[in-house]
Write a protein that holds these residues in place. Structure first.
Motif, mmCIF file in Angstrom:
data_model
loop_
_atom_site.group_PDB
_atom_site.id
_atom_site.type_symbol
_atom_site.label_atom_id
_atom_site.label_comp_id
_atom_site.label_asym_id
_atom_site.label_seq_id
_atom_site.Cartn_x
_atom_site.Cartn_y
_atom_site.Cartn_z
ATOM 1 N N LEU A 184 -4.171 -36.608 -35.093
ATOM 2 C CA LEU A 184 -3.283 -36.931 -33.975
ATOM 3 C C LEU A 184 -2.187 -37.911 -34.366
ATOM 4 C CD1 LEU A 184 -5.945 -37.301 -31.131
ATOM 5 C CD2 LEU A 184 -4.459 -35.352 -31.599
ATOM 6 N N GLY A 232 -1.243 -34.601 -28.399
ATOM 7 C CA GLY A 232 -1.692 -33.408 -29.113
ATOM 8 C C GLY A 232 -0.532 -32.561 -29.603
ATOM 9 N N ASN A 259 -1.901 -26.282 -31.611
ATOM 10 C CA ASN A 259 -1.947 -25.674 -32.952
ATOM 11 C C ASN A 259 -2.030 -24.164 -32.841
ATOM 12 O OD1 ASN A 259 -1.778 -27.726 -34.854
ATOM 13 N ND2 ASN A 259 -3.959 -28.211 -34.758
ATOM 14 N N ASN A 260 -2.905 -23.700 -31.964
ATOM 15 C CA ASN A 260 -3.114 -22.256 -31.844
ATOM 16 C C ASN A 260 -1.926 -21.551 -31.185
ATOM 17 O OD1 ASN A 260 -5.702 -21.639 -33.057
ATOM 18 N ND2 ASN A 260 -6.555 -23.013 -31.519
ATOM 19 N N GLU A 285 -8.554 -30.908 -20.960
ATOM 20 C CA GLU A 285 -9.783 -31.518 -20.449
ATOM 21 C C GLU A 285 -9.784 -33.021 -20.731
ATOM 22 O OE1 GLU A 285 -11.412 -29.710 -18.577
ATOM 23 O OE2 GLU A 285 -10.982 -27.665 -19.238
ATOM 24 N N ALA A 321 0.691 -31.845 -33.487
ATOM 25 C CA ALA A 321 0.641 -30.454 -33.958
ATOM 26 C C ALA A 321 1.993 -30.025 -34.516
ATOM 27 C CB ALA A 321 0.222 -29.533 -32.808
ATOM 28 N N ASN A 362 -6.432 -23.825 -38.025
ATOM 29 C CA ASN A 362 -6.508 -24.527 -36.735
ATOM 30 C C ASN A 362 -7.958 -24.788 -36.347
ATOM 31 O OD1 ASN A 362 -3.737 -24.225 -36.586
ATOM 32 N ND2 ASN A 362 -3.831 -22.436 -35.238
ATOM 33 N N VAL A 406 4.583 -18.471 -21.819
ATOM 34 C CA VAL A 406 3.668 -17.519 -22.451
ATOM 35 C C VAL A 406 2.231 -18.019 -22.479
ATOM 36 C CG1 VAL A 406 5.408 -16.351 -23.853
ATOM 37 C CG2 VAL A 406 4.274 -18.401 -24.746
ATOM 38 N N ALA A 407 2.047 -19.327 -22.383
ATOM 39 C CA ALA A 407 0.670 -19.847 -22.443
ATOM 40 C C ALA A 407 0.575 -21.143 -21.649
ATOM 41 C CB ALA A 407 0.250 -20.088 -23.878
ATOM 42 N N THR A 408 -0.568 -21.335 -21.034
ATOM 43 C CA THR A 408 -0.872 -22.570 -20.312
ATOM 44 C C THR A 408 -2.278 -22.991 -20.734
ATOM 45 O OG1 THR A 408 0.371 -21.696 -18.455
ATOM 46 C CG2 THR A 408 -0.966 -23.618 -18.018
ATOM 47 N N ASN A 440 -4.470 -30.943 -28.969
ATOM 48 C CA ASN A 440 -3.975 -30.636 -30.316
ATOM 49 C C ASN A 440 -4.432 -29.248 -30.763
ATOM 50 O OD1 ASN A 440 -4.811 -30.837 -33.467
ATOM 51 N ND2 ASN A 440 -2.898 -31.916 -33.103
ATOM 52 N N THR A 441 -5.707 -28.912 -30.511
ATOM 53 C CA THR A 441 -6.228 -27.588 -30.874
ATOM 54 C C THR A 441 -5.483 -26.493 -30.117
ATOM 55 O OG1 THR A 441 -8.395 -28.586 -31.207
ATOM 56 C CG2 THR A 441 -8.330 -26.195 -30.993
ATOM 57 N N ASN A 442 -5.286 -26.686 -28.803
ATOM 58 C CA ASN A 442 -4.547 -25.694 -28.012
ATOM 59 C C ASN A 442 -3.171 -25.442 -28.621
ATOM 60 O OD1 ASN A 442 -6.631 -25.616 -26.179
ATOM 61 N ND2 ASN A 442 -5.653 -26.937 -24.676
ATOM 62 N N ASN A 467 -5.389 -15.984 -25.288
ATOM 63 C CA ASN A 467 -4.725 -16.377 -24.039
ATOM 64 C C ASN A 467 -5.543 -15.995 -22.810
ATOM 65 O OD1 ASN A 467 -2.852 -17.610 -22.478
ATOM 66 N ND2 ASN A 467 -1.260 -16.051 -22.704
ATOM 67 N N THR A 527 0.609 -21.027 -33.809
ATOM 68 C CA THR A 527 0.260 -19.931 -34.723
ATOM 69 C C THR A 527 0.408 -18.579 -34.029
ATOM 70 O OG1 THR A 527 -1.356 -21.430 -35.688
ATOM 71 C CG2 THR A 527 -1.483 -19.124 -36.355
ATOM 72 N N ALA A 528 -0.082 -18.502 -32.790
ATOM 73 C CA ALA A 528 -0.121 -17.205 -32.101
ATOM 74 C C ALA A 528 1.251 -16.786 -31.582
ATOM 75 C CB ALA A 528 -1.115 -17.258 -30.946
ATOM 76 N N TYR A 529 2.125 -17.756 -31.302
ATOM 77 C CA TYR A 529 3.459 -17.429 -30.782
ATOM 78 C C TYR A 529 4.512 -17.987 -31.732
ATOM 79 C CZ TYR A 529 0.656 -16.667 -26.625
ATOM 80 O OH TYR A 529 -0.308 -16.232 -25.758
ATOM 81 N N TYR A 543 -5.472 -26.297 -20.919
ATOM 82 C CA TYR A 543 -5.990 -27.579 -20.444
ATOM 83 C C TYR A 543 -6.493 -28.405 -21.622
ATOM 84 C CZ TYR A 543 -6.276 -25.017 -16.004
ATOM 85 O OH TYR A 543 -6.003 -24.278 -14.904
ATOM 86 N N VAL A 585 -3.476 -11.525 -34.807
ATOM 87 C CA VAL A 585 -3.047 -12.758 -35.458
ATOM 88 C C VAL A 585 -4.215 -13.738 -35.605
ATOM 89 C CG1 VAL A 585 -2.364 -14.002 -33.368
ATOM 90 C CG2 VAL A 585 -1.213 -14.497 -35.510
ATOM 91 N N VAL A 640 -7.886 -19.561 -26.748
ATOM 92 C CA VAL A 640 -6.477 -19.968 -26.655
ATOM 93 C C VAL A 640 -5.586 -18.888 -27.259
ATOM 94 C CG1 VAL A 640 -4.761 -21.652 -27.389
ATOM 95 C CG2 VAL A 640 -7.029 -22.419 -26.705
#
Lengths: 337, 371
Positions: free
Chosen positions: B285, A245, A223-224, A212, A249, B87, A206-208, A219-221, B339, A227-229, A210, B78, B336
């Motif tokens: 982390l 990360g 975390n989100n 970087e 999370a 977040n 459902v999500a990919t 970790n931010t990716n 998406n 929450t989103a899924y 990076y 959401v 993110v």
């Protein structure tokens, strides 16, 4: 020290004899490798992609351990953080300018690094490819790898097993990469997707994202995503930054044992997170063994000037480590630091 | 907003915003309130427009932020949730902290590129310290306290090295901090071999979790730091001197401000904040990661620039920086959640920076015209 000096002396004599006898190799088609005049020892250059990558660090340790056993020197070089032909080509050219006896290289690009490999061979420096390879392998002594595509397949199997995959149900997973241009990451993702298409049609990516090359961004990716899924059941953390990360999370959101996490590379901290149950499975490569075998092959060839006994292509299996893996096995595959 | 701070009797006028710019042009040596007052006296009717325009940078940023939140929420409802805001704030806290330090540096006319690798280095070194105290059986609260001290100390040390390179070795700040950026990242990699440092207190991560709505302890800490830093930058003598140095360091020297001493203070502060940001990232982390701060120096500078500061020094607001850092972290998380192809993130950030800087230039152009 004295012991190794004597062996090095013997090696130099052996190489000298081989050269004077005019044995042609058929592999490099050139004279025997250079012997560093300063020490009289053979010098093996190990040129990698990103020299700070723990995978390559472990490879270096394997190479060094074997080198000290065999009484040869190892020089380890690579751009410290960037895995790219643009940064690797100047490094390998500098290393070749120092006339090493043999070259073990992990080419960051099969086409771009071909010229450097050809140059080494034409200068009489035998070449071994580790981890990745150049296009034309005919004059390369050997190629030792843990296949990244196969690693991605194994990761899909491990994740499906951890999520208790059964056909007919849908499983949402997310994949964290370092970047869209990292060839190892892309190979792993390709293998992962192939295996899913073949065996686990109910798994949906459902999500990919990076990282970087920044574990806090990973970790931010993640975390989100969490929450989103809310129905996310699995994460494939393709590289070290994403493993860090994702594991943090999942812990922060109290989703340990609810979201399966498959990571790559057995850093000590990741292995300890398997024991805690945060990381469900780790795909461990065998970089130490790759480094050892590369040195073995080169030294064998340089000392005997003979390819007998050298396997042209070796594919080391990727090992899946889980909570049920015996402690001794975990220890064996944990990358040395 | 700025003219209200003018006392007229202080040795150094409130050299902020456009006043600093005009001072460079009009009164390069003698620092008197003349430049500031004459601008106001010559065009009293313009003053309201100037105030409004100056204030508008932050008003625009607030509008941009709200529009982004609105847009992301419409595309993906959401997004408008405590979870996502939590977040965002987890990611925001360390970036905001280094951006605050960077604000002082940039207003003083310098730049600090080393903050990214200082986050990494201090997180790693604090990680080793906490692993040692934890394995020695010390209580986790004590370990975390030690970790914070070690992280802040490491950052302060990097800042003092920067200041020494600038004051003593006479390197320009860009080169000095570029050197420490590379050195810091290198030392972190040498120490860790590229692998994360674990073994710290087991409850470290619970400190980073949002606890009061979307606010975590680190976020609250950063908010307190922002309030204190804002006070020092915008009302205290320390801040006035920083603005003065950035506006015109020769003039500042002429009125008796020790520029090297303030350079030391400003880079020390920036380094210490980066060290504390390293500690916050450690908590997030649950390990000292050798890649924790990669590229964060650019986020800090982007936040400051989006916030309306001028890279030539003498101009900037803490409030702008706070909004700039919020916008950056909101974009990252928003893309993110919605998406969008992650490759677009860099493009969006690039557009934001360009838009913010162009807005600044356009506004300055409008101000110049009446003169």
């Amino acid at each position: 020290m004295k012991h190794s000096f004597q062996r090095a002396g013997a090696a130099a004599v052996a190489v000298g004899v081989a050269a004077s006898m005019g044995i042609s190799s058929g592999v490099s088609g050139a004279s025997a490798g250079h012997v560093s005049r300063a020490s009289g020892k053979l010098t093996i250059a190990l040129v990698v992609g990103a020299s700070s990558d723990p995978f390559f660090q472990a490879m270096k340790i394997g190479a060094q351990q074997e080198a000290s056993k065999l009484g040869v020197n190892v020089i380890y070089q690579g751009n410290s953080t960037t895995y790219s032909p643009a940064t690797q080509i100047p490094v390998v050219n500098q290393v070749l300018a120092t006339k090493p006896s043999g070259l073990a290289i992990a080419p960051t690009d099969p086409t771009a690094l071909q010229a450097a490999v050809n140059r080494a061979i034409s200068e009489g420096i035998p070449v071994v490819n580790v981890d990745t390879h150049v296009n034309s392998m005919s004059k390369v002594l050997s190629f030792i790898t843990g296949n990244n595509t196969q690693g991605g397949m194994v990761a899909a199997d491990a994740l499906a097993k951890a999520m208790h995959y059964k056909s007919g149900s849908t499983f949402q997973v997310a994949v964290g990469l370092s970047s869209g241009t990292s060839t190892t990451d892309v190979a792993r993702l390709t293998g992962f997707k192939q295996e899913i298409a073949k065996k686990y049609p109910g798994v949906k990516i459902v999500a990919t994202g990076y990282s970087e090359s920044n574990s806090a961004t990973a970790n931010t990716n993640i975390n989100n995503w969490l929450t989103a899924y809310p129905h996310l059941t699995g994460i494939f953390a393709i590289d070290g930054t994403n493993a860090t990360g994702a594991s943090s999370a999942i812990q922060a959101k109290g989703l340990v044992n609810k979201v399966s996490l498959v990571g790559y590379d057995a850093y000590a901290n990741n292995v300890s997170l398997i024991k805690k149950g945060v990381i469900t499975a780790l795909i461990a490569q065998q970089p130490t063994l790759e480094g050892k075998m590369a040195v073995d092959d080169l030294v064998h060839y340089l000392r005997t000037h003979n390819t007998t006994g050298i396997q042209k292509a070796v594919q080391l299996p990727n090992i899946t480590l889980t909570k049920t893996t015996p402690a001794s096995t975990l220890k064996k595959y944990t990358y040395p630091a | 907003m700025d003219a209200d701070h003018s006392t007229g009797t202080s040795v150094v006028p409130p050299i902020e915003g456009e006043a600093a710019q005009s001072m460079v042009g009009e009164a390069p040596v003698s620092v008197t309130p003349a430049g500031d007052l004459s601008a106001g006296a010559a065009a009293p009717s313009k003053r309201k427009g100037l105030l409004a325009a100056l204030g508008s940078q932050q008003s625009i940023l607030i509008l941009v932020l709200l529009a982004m939140i609105g847009g992301f929420s419409i595309v993906k409802p959401v997004f408008f949730s405590v979870g996502v805001f939590g977040n965002i704030l987890v990611a925001w806290a360390p970036v905001a902290l280094i951006a605050i330090g960077e604000t002082f540096v940039i207003i003083s006319g310098g730049i600090d590129l080393s903050v990214g690798s200082t986050i990494t280095l201090s997180g790693v070194i604090a990680g080793y310290a906490m692993a040692a105290t934890t394995s020695a059986g010390w209580p986790s609260g004590f370990s975390i306290f030690i970790g914070a001290l070690v992280a802040a100390g490491t950052g302060l040390l990097v800042g003092l090295v920067n200041a020494t390179l600038i004051n003593v070795a006479k390197l320009v700040p860009f080169v000095a901090t570029l050197a420490t950026l590379g050195a810091g990242a290198g030392v972190a990699l040498v120490l860790t071999h590229g692998a994360p440092v674990g073994g710290g207190p087991s409850n470290a991560i619970s400190l980073s979790v949002p606890r009061f709505g979307p606010f975590s302890w680190p976020a609250i800490f950063v908010i307190v730091v922002i309030v204190i830093a804002g006070f020092f930058l915008h009302t205290a003598r320390f801040g006035r001197y920083v603005f003065a140095i950035g506006g015109n360091s020769f003039a500042a020297t002429a009125v008796g401000i020790s520029v090297p001493r303030y350079v030391t203070k400003v880079y020390g502060l920036s380094g210490m904040f980066a060290g504390l940001a390293g500690m916050i990232t450690y908590l997030t982390l649950a390990s000292g990661s050798p890649t924790a701060g990669t590229g964060d120096e650019l986020s800090a500078i982007a936040a400051v620039v989006i916030g309306g500061a001028s890279l030539t020094g003498g101009v900037g607001r803490i409030g702008g920086t706070v909004l700039g850092s919020l916008i950056l972290t909101t974009v990252t998380s928003g893309l993110v959640v919605v998406n969008i192809d992650p490759n677009w993130n860099q493009v969006v950030v690039a557009i934001l920076i360009a838009a913010a800087v162009s807005l600044q230039t356009v506004r300055r152009g409008i101000h110049r015209r009446p003169r």
